[in-house]
Design an enzyme around this catalytic site. Sequence first.
Site, PDB file in Angstrom:
ATOM      1  N   ASP A 138      -4.118  -6.962  -3.306  1.00  0.00           N
ATOM      2  CA  ASP A 138      -4.829  -6.227  -4.345  1.00  0.00           C
ATOM      3  C   ASP A 138      -4.233  -6.463  -5.735  1.00  0.00           C
ATOM      4  OD1 ASP A 138      -5.737  -5.217  -1.911  1.00  0.00           O
ATOM      5  OD2 ASP A 138      -6.157  -3.254  -2.747  1.00  0.00           O
ATOM      6  N   ARG A 171       4.949   8.834  -4.446  1.00  0.00           N
ATOM      7  CA  ARG A 171       4.053   8.580  -5.574  1.00  0.00           C
ATOM      8  C   ARG A 171       4.517   9.171  -6.898  1.00  0.00           C
ATOM      9  NH1 ARG A 171       3.339   4.611  -2.755  1.00  0.00           N
ATOM     10  NH2 ARG A 171       1.356   4.275  -1.681  1.00  0.00           N
ATOM     11  N   ASP A 198      -4.166   8.202  -3.005  1.00  0.00           N
ATOM     12  CA  ASP A 198      -3.188   7.735  -3.979  1.00  0.00           C
ATOM     13  C   ASP A 198      -3.725   7.692  -5.403  1.00  0.00           C
ATOM     14  OD1 ASP A 198      -1.011   7.542  -2.349  1.00  0.00           O
ATOM     15  OD2 ASP A 198      -1.259   5.423  -1.894  1.00  0.00           O
ATOM     16  N   SER A 251      -3.068  -2.097   7.365  1.00  0.00           N
ATOM     17  CA  SER A 251      -2.645  -1.743   6.014  1.00  0.00           C
ATOM     18  C   SER A 251      -1.411  -0.874   6.156  1.00  0.00           C
ATOM     19  CB  SER A 251      -3.762  -0.986   5.293  1.00  0.00           C
ATOM     20  OG  SER A 251      -3.304  -0.504   4.041  1.00  0.00           O
TER      21      SER A 251
END
Length: 407
Positions: free
Chosen positions: A22, A104, A133, A185
């Site tokens: 990505d 995060r 996220d 993932s």
Amino acid sequence: MSNAVKKSGVKKVVLAYSGGLDTSAIIPWLKETYDDCEIVAFCADVGQGEEELVGLTEKALASGASECHIVDLKEEFVADYIYPTIATGAIYEGTYLLGTSMARPIIAKAQVEVARKVGADAVCHGCTGKGNDQVRFEGCFAALAPDLKVIAPWREWEMRSREDLLAYLAERNIKTSASATKIYSRDANAWHISHEGGELEDPWNEPSKGVWTMTVAPEDAPNEPEYVSLAIKNGRVTHVNDEALSPYAALMTLNDIAGKHGVGRIDITENRLVGMKSRGCYETPGGTVMFAGLRAIEELVLDKTSRTWREQIAGQMSHLVYDGRWFTPLCKSLIAASESLAESVNGDVVIKLYKGQATAVKKRSPNSLYSESFATFGEDDVYDQKHAEGFIRLYSLASRIRALNSK
């Protein structure tokens, strides 16, 4: 894409960069989408593994970034985010130890700091429009740097699949180690690793052995248990097997020990913040041992009402961390309340590791409220059982009055 009218208003953007598919595609996309835009790559080292960082700077520059900042956050992550969270007892939906969620806020904070350092006017992330996220990152950006523009390519570009991204990079001769055959993932840090996709998208499928990477299968774990001792001070693990260790070193040591015994695996279908359910498999070996140790000492030192309050804190904190609300007054308040309770959470505990289980089998604390002389089933000289009658009559008084009134 190159023939499209370019957007303006962004001169320098800091991208949260991992080197994966990505973010490898995001760098050239930003250059093609935003007129005269400089891209600075930023990578947070939160313990995802040295192999994930090798060659990262070179890869970012080859993709079109002007520079790459790799920031070591491992010790800060464990000491200032993981330890305060687990002291509250936060577990999302009764199972998930919040491994991705806890990372995060520190990543977003460091990204903002890099943006300030290089004079950027925008930040960018590679989160999809389906996940949690995006909310976590952008909630942190809003709290820390509301003046910075936020760019979320997955909500803007026309690409919709892994195959689209691979084709996009191939057209531009940008190398990537990703392939269309990648099954899962994954997201890793010092606390855990998560797995999604592949056969896990069908909840009727049992996870195959290929899913797990951090722990052995419990059935393949040693046939003899292993015992690990923890010293806990103010709700923090300070020693493992009598060795004083930093928070990060303690976690790494426990990850290695517990992973060999298949400890810390969960398989959960959770409620995402955006409304859909998702299925994930998580491995948190060292964290599971830490949780077992903290709860064991709490059992000794927290009275009934204090423990009830701590459980209420845990419930609120689990949703707060999961939902990306770390930099809020509520978070500060919950952590302050938890730290107050943790002042007495001191002691030693021995955890037995065996076939996927982490069980506290020995515990002691200088602040223990447990008294063998009071709790014994044998004869004692400190407790008059006749006193219980008056207590029960007062405790049940409301029920007695209600029953009398109904006659």
